[in-house]
Design an enzyme around this catalytic site. Structure first.
Site, short mmCIF file in Angstrom:
data_model
loop_
_atom_site.label_atom_id
_atom_site.label_comp_id
_atom_site.label_asym_id
_atom_site.label_seq_id
_atom_site.Cartn_x
_atom_site.Cartn_y
_atom_site.Cartn_z
N HIS A 153 -19.37 9.58 48.35
CA HIS A 153 -18.05 9.72 48.96
C HIS A 153 -17.33 11.00 48.50
CE1 HIS A 153 -14.36 8.26 50.82
NE2 HIS A 153 -13.70 8.46 49.69
N HIS A 213 -15.63 11.68 56.20
CA HIS A 213 -16.14 10.39 56.66
C HIS A 213 -17.28 10.56 57.66
CE1 HIS A 213 -12.54 7.63 55.51
NE2 HIS A 213 -13.36 7.86 54.52
N GLU A 224 -10.90 12.80 44.64
CA GLU A 224 -9.61 12.26 45.10
C GLU A 224 -8.47 12.77 44.23
OE1 GLU A 224 -9.68 10.80 47.94
OE2 GLU A 224 -11.76 10.08 48.07
N ASN A 273 -5.54 11.64 54.03
CA ASN A 273 -6.82 11.85 54.72
C ASN A 273 -7.33 13.28 54.59
OD1 ASN A 273 -6.99 9.20 55.67
ND2 ASN A 273 -5.62 9.68 57.38
N HIS A 275 -10.94 14.00 54.58
CA HIS A 275 -11.65 12.79 54.98
C HIS A 275 -12.09 12.78 56.43
CE1 HIS A 275 -10.32 11.50 51.09
NE2 HIS A 275 -10.86 10.31 51.22
N GLU A 332 0.89 3.86 58.00
CA GLU A 332 0.24 5.11 58.36
C GLU A 332 0.64 5.63 59.74
OE1 GLU A 332 -3.77 5.69 57.06
OE2 GLU A 332 -4.10 7.21 58.59
N LYS A 371 -0.30 8.30 44.87
CA LYS A 371 -0.77 7.48 46.00
C LYS A 371 0.28 6.43 46.35
CE LYS A 371 -3.85 5.19 48.71
NZ LYS A 371 -5.18 4.70 48.93
N ARG A 407 -6.89 -17.61 56.49
CA ARG A 407 -5.83 -16.73 57.01
C ARG A 407 -5.03 -16.03 55.91
NH1 ARG A 407 -5.21 -21.13 60.38
NH2 ARG A 407 -6.19 -20.81 62.40
N LYS A 415 -4.78 -1.11 52.09
CA LYS A 415 -5.73 -0.97 53.20
C LYS A 415 -7.10 -1.39 52.69
CE LYS A 415 -5.09 3.35 54.96
NZ LYS A 415 -5.58 4.38 55.89
N ARG A 459 1.48 9.04 55.18
CA ARG A 459 0.25 8.49 54.59
C ARG A 459 -0.99 9.21 55.08
NH1 ARG A 459 -1.10 2.12 53.46
NH2 ARG A 459 -3.02 2.50 52.34
N1 LIG Z 1 -8.79 1.15 50.55
C1 LIG Z 1 -8.51 2.39 50.36
O1 LIG Z 1 -7.39 2.83 50.54
C2 LIG Z 1 -9.60 3.31 49.89
C3 LIG Z 1 -9.28 4.59 49.44
C4 LIG Z 1 -10.30 5.40 48.98
C5 LIG Z 1 -11.61 4.94 48.99
N2 LIG Z 1 -11.89 3.70 49.43
C6 LIG Z 1 -13.26 3.20 49.45
O2 LIG Z 1 -13.74 3.15 48.12
C7 LIG Z 1 -15.16 3.26 48.15
C8 LIG Z 1 -15.60 4.22 47.09
O3 LIG Z 1 -15.19 3.72 45.83
P1 LIG Z 1 -16.09 3.95 44.55
O4 LIG Z 1 -16.48 5.36 44.46
O5 LIG Z 1 -15.40 3.33 43.40
O6 LIG Z 1 -17.42 3.19 44.99
P2 LIG Z 1 -18.24 1.94 44.42
O7 LIG Z 1 -17.42 0.73 44.36
O8 LIG Z 1 -19.48 1.91 45.19
O9 LIG Z 1 -18.55 2.37 42.93
C9 LIG Z 1 -19.43 3.43 42.69
C10 LIG Z 1 -20.60 2.98 41.79
O10 LIG Z 1 -20.09 2.84 40.48
C11 LIG Z 1 -20.39 1.56 39.99
N3 LIG Z 1 -19.34 1.21 39.04
C12 LIG Z 1 -18.03 1.00 39.31
N4 LIG Z 1 -17.35 0.84 38.17
C13 LIG Z 1 -18.24 0.94 37.16
C14 LIG Z 1 -18.15 0.88 35.75
N5 LIG Z 1 -16.99 0.72 35.12
N6 LIG Z 1 -19.29 1.01 35.03
C15 LIG Z 1 -20.48 1.21 35.65
N7 LIG Z 1 -20.63 1.31 36.97
C16 LIG Z 1 -19.52 1.16 37.71
C17 LIG Z 1 -20.53 0.69 41.20
O11 LIG Z 1 -21.34 -0.43 40.94
C18 LIG Z 1 -21.19 1.64 42.18
O12 LIG Z 1 -22.56 1.70 41.94
C19 LIG Z 1 -15.53 3.69 49.55
O13 LIG Z 1 -16.06 2.60 50.25
C20 LIG Z 1 -14.20 4.11 50.17
O14 LIG Z 1 -14.14 3.92 51.56
C21 LIG Z 1 -10.91 2.88 49.89
#
Ligand SMILES: NC(=O)c1ccc[n+]([C@@H]2O[C@H](COP(=O)([O-])OP(=O)(O)OC[C@H]3O[C@@H](n4cnc5c(N)ncnc54)[C@H](O)[C@@H]3O)[C@@H](O)[C@H]2O)c1
Length: 345
Positions: free
Chosen positions: A252, A242, A175, A235, A238, A227, A217, A111, A133, A231
């Site tokens: 992405h 999405h 972003e 989006n 997005h 949100e 952010k 939990r 989030k 907030r």
């Molecule tokens: N929670 C939130 O508020 C929020 C906001 C925006 C995006 N997101 C989420 O974030 C995700 C996208 O994030 P992302 O683009 O970082 O994706 P990811 O975590 O898949 O990373 C992208 C790629 O880069 C690699 N990688 C990461 N850091 C590295 C490094 N230092 N060296 C080598 N490789 C590295 C990862 O292994 C992966 O293959 C999506 O799922 C999205 O929904 C969440």
């Protein structure tokens, strides 16, 4: 270099510490190593294996396709095997996929246990790691299941970026451009003077820009953690983004970029966004290697978009621009949106 606590922000009364310009070796100064469990993906683990020595570590497969409940179940089974208890701290080290899953798994294990993030991609540093989030996709529906709960800390070690693949730099800058479009005209103008290459050659400016984006952010989330209003501006791009991201397995950033271009067109059509400003947004996206159009199936995308979390009854809360640096929320009825899809997108 000492660990620098630049900031501590209170989200609903919970302090979140931001360590900028830190060195991974200093992590053990801020968390008890014996209580910590690191969660990372196989890419980050393979490239930075020596950093994980001496830490209990869970390694998950890399990639958005694994951001699903089944991976969370695996993480939870491994937490049990590692004898994690209520005092354990789960630390997500990776991109947004890892930070999302670390935050979500920590929020439901027993939990809720403590967690922190070491974001290693541009996207995670400027966006995903901030705001509390966290969640997983359910089939093609992005982030449909999850929690809102803040980490204890964010720990920025920019040296991880040295191994970040070029395509992921491009993703992250979608972003950054989004933040500029919705909140910071000055940042937009700064970005116009650079490219990813020139920023990579100017680490001081790059780090300053990452911190400026983290601040944007953070400020938006602090104003509206759950949100209900501001907030939602995050989006921008997005809603359509999405919908097409998982439908076409698009990166992405690409999906968001196409979504931002579409939102600019809708802004021009119904909100008086100047066409010269729209043009400048499209040019900036392309300057950072991002696509502004894509031949997606409009009917399919529209069907998915109707499931979007931003929908309320018969309207989608679309994020539009009044001008560069100033976004607003516009509820658009499903019928009108469908017409816009057919006629202008
Ligand atoms: N929670 C939130 O508020 C929020 C906001 C925006 C995006 N997101 C989420 O974030 C995700 C996208 O994030 P992302 O683009 O970082 O994706 P990811 O975590 O898949 O990373 C992208 C790629 O880069 C690699 N990688 C990461 N850091 C590295 C490094 N230092 N060296 C080598 N490789 C590295 C990862 O292994 C992966 O293959 C999506 O799922 C999205 O929904 C969440």
């Amino acid at each position: 270099m000492g660990v620098m606590v630049i900031n501590e922000h209170n989200f609903s009364g919970k302090p979140v510490r931001y360590y900028f310009d830190a060195d991974f070796a200093q992590l053990e100064q801020i968390v008890p190593k014996e209580q910590s469990i690191l969660l990372t993906d196989e890419h980050v683990y393979t490239l930075h294996r020596q950093r994980f020595t001496g830490w209990r570590t869970i390694v998950i497969p890399a990639g958005e396709q694994h951001k699903q409940q089944s991976t969370i179940d695996t993480i939870i089974r491994q937490l049990i095997e590692q004898e994690a208890d209520r005092k354990s701290i789960l630390i997500g080290i990776g991109g947004g996929v890892v930070t999302d899953m670390a935050g979500y798994a920590a929020s439901i294990y027993m939990r809720g246990i403590s967690f922190g993030f070491v974001p290693t991609s541009i996207l995670a540093m400027v966006d995903a790691a901030i705001g509390g989030k966290n969640g997983v996709d359910v089939g093609v529906y992005k982030n449909l299941a999850g929690t809102i709960r803040q980490p204890d800390f964010l720990f920025y070690d920019y040296s991880f970026l040295q191994t970040l693949p070029q395509a992921e730099w491009v993703n992250g800058f979608a972003e950054v451009i989004k933040h500029a479009c919705i909140k910071d005209r000055g940042l937009f103008e700064l970005l116009q003077q650079h490219t990813i290459g020139t920023l990579q050659n100017n680490p001081a400016l790059l780090h300053e820009m990452i911190e400026r984006n983290a601040a944007i952010k953070t400020a938006v989330v602090l104003n509206d953690e759950r949100e209900t209003g501001e907030r939602r501006l995050l989006n921008f791009g997005h809603t359509l983004g999405h919908a097409i991201e998982n439908l076409y397995a698009l990166p992405h950033g690409h999906a968001v970029s196409i979504g931002m271009a579409a939102a600019c067109t809708i802004s021009e059509e119904i909100a008086g966004f100047a066409s010269a400003e729209k043009q400048a947004v499209l040019e900036l996206l392309q300057q950072y290697g991002l696509p502004v159009s894509f031949g997606y199936d409009k009917a399919k995308a529209f069907d998915l978009l109707k499931m979007d979390k931003k929908r309320e009854r018969d309207a989608v809360h679309y994020i539009l621009l009044k001008q560069t640096g100033e976004a607003f929320i516009q509820p658009i009825g499903l019928t009108q949106l469908q017409d816009l899809f057919v006629q202008v997108l």
